[in-house]
Design an enzyme around this catalytic site. Structure first.
Site, short mmCIF file in Angstrom:
data_model
loop_
_atom_site.label_atom_id
_atom_site.label_comp_id
_atom_site.label_asym_id
_atom_site.label_seq_id
_atom_site.Cartn_x
_atom_site.Cartn_y
_atom_site.Cartn_z
N HIS A 351 39.56 49.99 43.67
CA HIS A 351 39.74 49.87 42.22
C HIS A 351 38.66 50.53 41.40
O HIS A 351 38.72 50.51 40.18
CB HIS A 351 39.79 48.40 41.81
CG HIS A 351 40.99 47.68 42.32
ND1 HIS A 351 42.14 47.56 41.59
CD2 HIS A 351 41.21 47.09 43.50
CE1 HIS A 351 43.03 46.89 42.30
NE2 HIS A 351 42.50 46.59 43.47
N LYS A 538 37.99 44.44 26.83
CA LYS A 538 37.83 44.68 28.26
C LYS A 538 36.45 44.20 28.66
O LYS A 538 35.65 43.81 27.80
CB LYS A 538 37.99 46.17 28.58
CG LYS A 538 37.16 47.08 27.64
CD LYS A 538 37.36 48.55 27.93
CE LYS A 538 38.64 49.13 27.39
NZ LYS A 538 39.66 49.37 28.36
N ARG A 539 36.13 44.22 29.95
CA ARG A 539 34.78 43.85 30.36
C ARG A 539 33.76 44.74 29.67
O ARG A 539 34.04 45.91 29.40
CB ARG A 539 34.62 43.98 31.89
CG ARG A 539 35.26 42.87 32.69
CD ARG A 539 34.77 41.52 32.24
NE ARG A 539 33.38 41.33 32.56
CZ ARG A 539 32.93 40.51 33.49
NH1 ARG A 539 33.75 39.76 34.18
NH2 ARG A 539 31.64 40.39 33.74
N LYS A 544 32.36 51.87 30.13
CA LYS A 544 33.50 51.68 29.22
C LYS A 544 33.11 52.04 27.78
O LYS A 544 33.95 52.16 26.91
CB LYS A 544 34.01 50.25 29.31
CG LYS A 544 34.58 49.90 30.70
CD LYS A 544 35.17 48.50 30.74
CE LYS A 544 35.52 48.04 32.14
NZ LYS A 544 36.89 48.42 32.54
N THR A 646 44.30 48.73 32.54
CA THR A 646 45.63 48.15 32.42
C THR A 646 45.86 47.66 30.99
O THR A 646 47.00 47.56 30.55
CB THR A 646 45.83 46.98 33.41
OG1 THR A 646 44.65 46.18 33.41
CG2 THR A 646 46.11 47.50 34.80
N LYS A 650 49.20 47.67 28.24
CA LYS A 650 49.67 46.54 27.42
C LYS A 650 49.73 46.93 25.95
O LYS A 650 50.69 46.62 25.25
CB LYS A 650 48.72 45.33 27.60
CG LYS A 650 48.74 44.78 29.01
CD LYS A 650 47.55 43.88 29.32
CE LYS A 650 47.41 43.72 30.83
NZ LYS A 650 46.11 43.20 31.26
C1 26V Z 1 32.89 44.43 41.62
C2 26V Z 1 31.91 43.53 41.56
C3 26V Z 1 30.58 43.96 41.96
C4 26V Z 1 29.68 42.84 42.19
C5 26V Z 1 29.81 41.81 41.10
C6 26V Z 1 31.15 41.23 41.04
C7 26V Z 1 32.16 42.24 41.11
C8 26V Z 1 33.42 41.93 40.76
C9 26V Z 1 34.41 42.84 40.83
C10 26V Z 1 34.14 44.08 41.25
C11 26V Z 1 35.18 45.06 41.33
C12 26V Z 1 35.63 45.38 40.00
C13 26V Z 1 36.77 46.26 40.18
C14 26V Z 1 37.72 46.18 39.03
O1 26V Z 1 38.00 45.17 38.42
N1 26V Z 1 38.25 47.33 38.78
C15 26V Z 1 39.26 47.49 37.78
O2 26V Z 1 40.50 47.36 38.44
C16 26V Z 1 41.57 47.50 37.55
C17 26V Z 1 42.83 47.23 38.32
O3 26V Z 1 43.04 48.21 39.27
C18 26V Z 1 41.55 48.90 36.94
O4 26V Z 1 42.59 48.99 36.02
C19 26V Z 1 40.24 49.16 36.24
O5 26V Z 1 40.17 50.48 35.80
C20 26V Z 1 39.10 48.88 37.20
O6 26V Z 1 37.85 48.97 36.52
#
Ligand code: 26V
Length: 800
Positions: A351, A538-539, A544, A646, A650
């Site tokens: 992702h 968004k986050r 971003k 995403t 929306k």
């Molecule tokens: C990474 C980490 C790193 C350590 C801290 C906790 C944590 C939590 C999650 C992640 C992975 C984040 C990946 C993520 O959410 N990616 C998003 O995924 C969406 C669905 O595919 C995508 O639309 C977004 O562009 C992407 O940023």
């Protein structure tokens, strides 16, 4: 079995009866939370009937099933969704209103199930909705976190995190299933010996055992034919807990596993806890799948024929060695046979290309916490190194692709090696995986790589969240799009129709009023609903680039202050974003937004032209309000960095115009709507790479030579605000503006003005929005799921 939702009379009778039986109160006496809980129970019980029928149908047909293993499921609220999918919303609404209960008040009682961070978790939730609605047997597997992602409060213009007790009222949707509990073993040591036949035997003697208790939530498909399961695992003390440890420590350690989504991993303890969480839900999930598979087939030989497991990012990748362990140690498979089953079972989705998210665990932690799993990873790594040298003749790639390197376990490498499919989440993202991030693997196994552009469930994000627009669409093009979202394309015939354009603008205004009322209620700020609603939700992350937006606002503010003849078209600029608790820069950006908002919103000369709103505590329910009310969708990541996005989908589906970079799924949005119906600006990925690789970008020169940029960047540290934003200043200048904020500054401002030009021509604007809605069908997660089914899972629709 009686259907208590058959008509409103039966519903009312049952509802009243249950409230009395459960709480000993009449409807009039019952508390609103009690009214909510009883309605929830009735829905859940009704779903159980479909559950029973679904399980039978799957069993009888010996159907292959898919399990989506994910550390996150951002389910949001489920009451409306379940009522709508069951097709009983109107009956319940009427029944309740005859009992003088407003259904919206009950809807508002429900807390979001915020079991996750962001896009990845919401994608998982959209996928569950599409799977069930398309009648595919596909289930979720996750942790039953006691607290969701923190609740965000703003105090003194800064983010403060407070616990999100989402289960205060209990979780009405779940059913505890003690008979499916599983013990998960940690620590200790491994004994190995040879049995009489010369076969190696392995026994793991743990130092710590945890009982994994499943709680099942029904996932009701639209039309309520198929009901799948989201299984959430909770950690409890085991019967024969290891007596070596102190009882209190043991109980704490057990409960800690399911306490928080992504516990802080800045300490060793935190890191090990995360690893524990990962193994916990993976081991529990796999064990229960194996148990039910054996019950149905009596053998694991056909496991991969009947089970597909999708690994949502690297968090559940311990699945790979765990299934090897189960097959070899508990079911006596030889390595090669076990490996074939494992590879055929798992598929992995990536992702993000952000380096910090590519998980690596210290070998020592894995070794100590999961000694047998570590041995298996070592063996997978050893065999991979051998193959890469002898089969592919590419010894040079060992350094790039091996799992164990420099004292760390590289989880993405393990995921790629142990699965048969690797997919990115948008076309551009998949290309980046192939030609950059994972190019060495792509060189040796190109056939494993494929793209699955994300999607969103149009049921929640259009039909449920925006009934006004849905009803206009049904009147205009008929209801076919409800089942076949691609049919939204029929709206193309009406994009020049003045009446439809006007109707659309009226509906957008109504949605803006709903959001304005929410802003008034929660923040006590009035916003002008005729202004452009420009939203970035968004986050909060440097890539971003919320910062780009706020710096542009600051520049326009300066400009308006110095030149009374210069005024922008009125805009309400709305931000909603949580920052990770330990992400200092992101928190500084939140603070900066608040300081700028304070200055601008209180400046009587300017306040009519711009208003800046930061809505605290962004989550799924708030996203429903924002995406339906937006005129402009801000998607302004540094090109090449956003996997897909995403929220962009929306917003588009609800008729907002994308103001974005050529990144993630924006590329595919503009491919459909055309450059006339989106505002795309800034450097492209190749340009960003070129500037970086050739060392051609010098942030300090831009800062020195560009008057406008100099002024806003200086503003961060020189006296405009009572605090200074040196952290942000340093990030831009000392790190050579890693995310190219200054490089895209002017292009972004041009985009800003382009938007106001377009917006002023109301009919042209409406046409642009209608084109976006018409072209949004592709972004339904129903399409995404069909592609996963066709290319990866090979599961079949359940006929019921
Ligand atoms: C990474 C980490 C790193 C350590 C801290 C906790 C944590 C939590 C999650 C992640 C992975 C984040 C990946 C993520 O959410 N990616 C998003 O995924 C969406 C669905 O595919 C995508 O639309 C977004 O562009 C992407 O940023």
């Amino acid at each position: 079995m009686t259907n208590v939702f058959e008509n409103k009379e039966i519903f009312k009778e049952e509802y009243q009866r249950r409230i009395i039986e459960h709480y000993g109160r009449s409807i009039d006496q019952a508390h609103i939370t009690e009214k909510f809980m009883i309605l929830g129970e009735m829905i859940r019980d009704h779903a159980s009937i479909h559950w029973y029928e679904s399980k039978n149908a799957i069993q009888e047909g010996q159907e292959k099933q898919m399990y989506y293993f994910s550390m996150e499921f951002l389910m949001g609220r489920l009451l409306t969704n379940n009522l709508m999918n069951m097709g009983v919303y109107d009956v319940v609404n009427q029944g309740l209103s005859e009992l003088s209960i407003n259904i919206h008040e009950l809807e508002d009682i429900e807390t979001d199930a915020g079991l996750g961070n962001g896009g990845l978790g919401r994608l998982a939730a959209c996928f569950l909705d599409s799977l069930a609605s398309l009648q595919y047997p596909g289930h979720g597997n996750c942790i039953r976190y006691e607290y969701g992602l923190f609740k965000q409060k703003i105090e003194n213009k800064e983010q403060v995190e407070v616990p999100d007790c989402w289960m205060r009222l209990g979780n009405v949707w779940e059913i505890r299933k003690p008979k499916h509990a599983v013990d998960v073993k940690f620590g200790g040591h491994v004994n190995m010996w040879m049995d009489a036949s010369g076969k190696t035997k392995v026994e793991h003697i743990p130092s710590f055992v945890v009982r994994a208790m499943p709680y099942d939530m029904p996932i009701v498909g639209a039309g309520a034919k198929l009901t799948n399961t989201l299984r959430l695992w909770s950690s409890e003390v085991a019967d024969d807990a290891c007596n070596a440890i102190n009882l209190n420590d043991y109980v704490n350690e057990v409960h800690e596993i399911c306490r928080n989504v992504y516990p802080d991993d800045s300490t060793e303890h935190g890191k090990i806890l995360r690893l524990k969480q990962q193994y916990f839900f993976v081991a529990a999930g796999l064990n229960s799948i194996i148990a039910s598979h054996l019950k149905a087939y009596g053998t694991l030989d056909n496991f991969a024929e009947k089970v597909a497991i999708q690994l949502n990012d690297t968090h559940p990748v311990l699945c790979i060695p765990e299934l090897m362990r189960l097959l070899m140690d508990e079911y006596q498979y030889e390595w090669d046979d076990a490996w074939t089953i494992v590879k055929d079972t798992f598929a992995y989705t990536n992702h993000t290309v952000m380096n910090e998210a590519l998980e690596k665990w210290q070998m020592q932690y894995v070794q100590e916490l999961l000694p047998r799993i570590y041995m298996i990873i070592e063996e997978i790594d050893r065999r991979f190194r051998y193959r890469i040298t002898h089969q592919y003749g590419r010894e040079d790639l060992i350094e790039k692709c091996a799992i164990l390197q420099h004292g760390q376990v590289h989880m993405a490498n393990l995921a790629i090696i142990g699965s048969h499919s690797i997919n990115g989440v948008a076309a551009l993202h998949t290309e980046i995986l192939k030609d950059d991030v994972m190019k060495h693997f792509y060189a040796i196994c190109p056939q494993k790589f494929n793209n699955k552009t994300n999607g969103i469930t149009h049921r929640r994000w259009l039909l449920n969240a925006n009934p006004q627009l849905s009803s206009l669409l049904k009147k205009t093009i008929g209801g076919k799009f409800v089942k076949e979202p691609l049919n939204l394309i029929e709206l193309m015939k009406y994009v020049d129709n003045k009446k439809i354009q006007t109707n659309f603008l009226e509906i957008k205004l109504e949605r803006k009023k709903i959001l304005a009322a929410y802003i008034k209620k929660t923040m006590n700020i009035e916003v002008d609903v005729t202004s452009i609603f420009d939203i970035q939700s968004k986050r909060l992350h440097a890539y971003k680039r919320q910062l780009l937006s706020i710096l542009n606002i600051l520049d326009l503010y300066f400009h308006m202050k110095e030149d009374p003849n210069f005024r922008i078209y009125p805009r309400t600029i709305i931000f909603a974003a949580k920052a990770a608790p330990s992400y200092i820069f992101a928190k500084e950006v939140i603070k900066l937004i608040h300081y700028v908002a304070d200055m601008v919103n209180h400046d009587t000369e300017i306040a009519d032209y711009m208003k800046i709103i930061f809505l605290p505590n962004y989550g799924v329910s708030m996203a429903e309000l924002l995406t339906t009310a937006a005129d402009v969708s801000e998607q302004i990541s540094t090109a090449g960095k956003e996997g897909s996005g995403t929220s962009n989908m929306k917003f588009m589906m609800n008729g907002a115009i994308t103001c974005g970079t050529y990144d993630g799924a924006n590329v595919e949005i503009v491919e459909r709507v055309g450059f006339d119906n989106a505002v795309i600006f800034g450097l492209r990925r190749e340009e960003v790479m070129h500037l970086k690789n050739e060392n051609l970008y010098h942030a300090s020169d831009v800062y020195k030579n560009d008057v406008a940029i100099h002024r806003v960047i200086d503003g961060l540290i020189h006296g405009i605000f009572p605090v200074d934003f040196r952290i942000i200043f340093n990030e831009l200048l000392n790190k050579n503006d890693e995310y190219m904020v200054m490089a895209d500054f002017h292009a972004y401002q041009e985009a800003f003005f382009k938007i106001e030009e377009y917006y002023k021509d109301r009919m042209r604007w409406a046409r642009m929005c209608l084109v976006n809605i018409a072209q949004s069908g592709f972004f339904s997660s129903d399409r995404t799921i069909e592609q996963y089914v066709e290319d990866i899972w090979h599961i079949h629709k359940i006929q019921m």
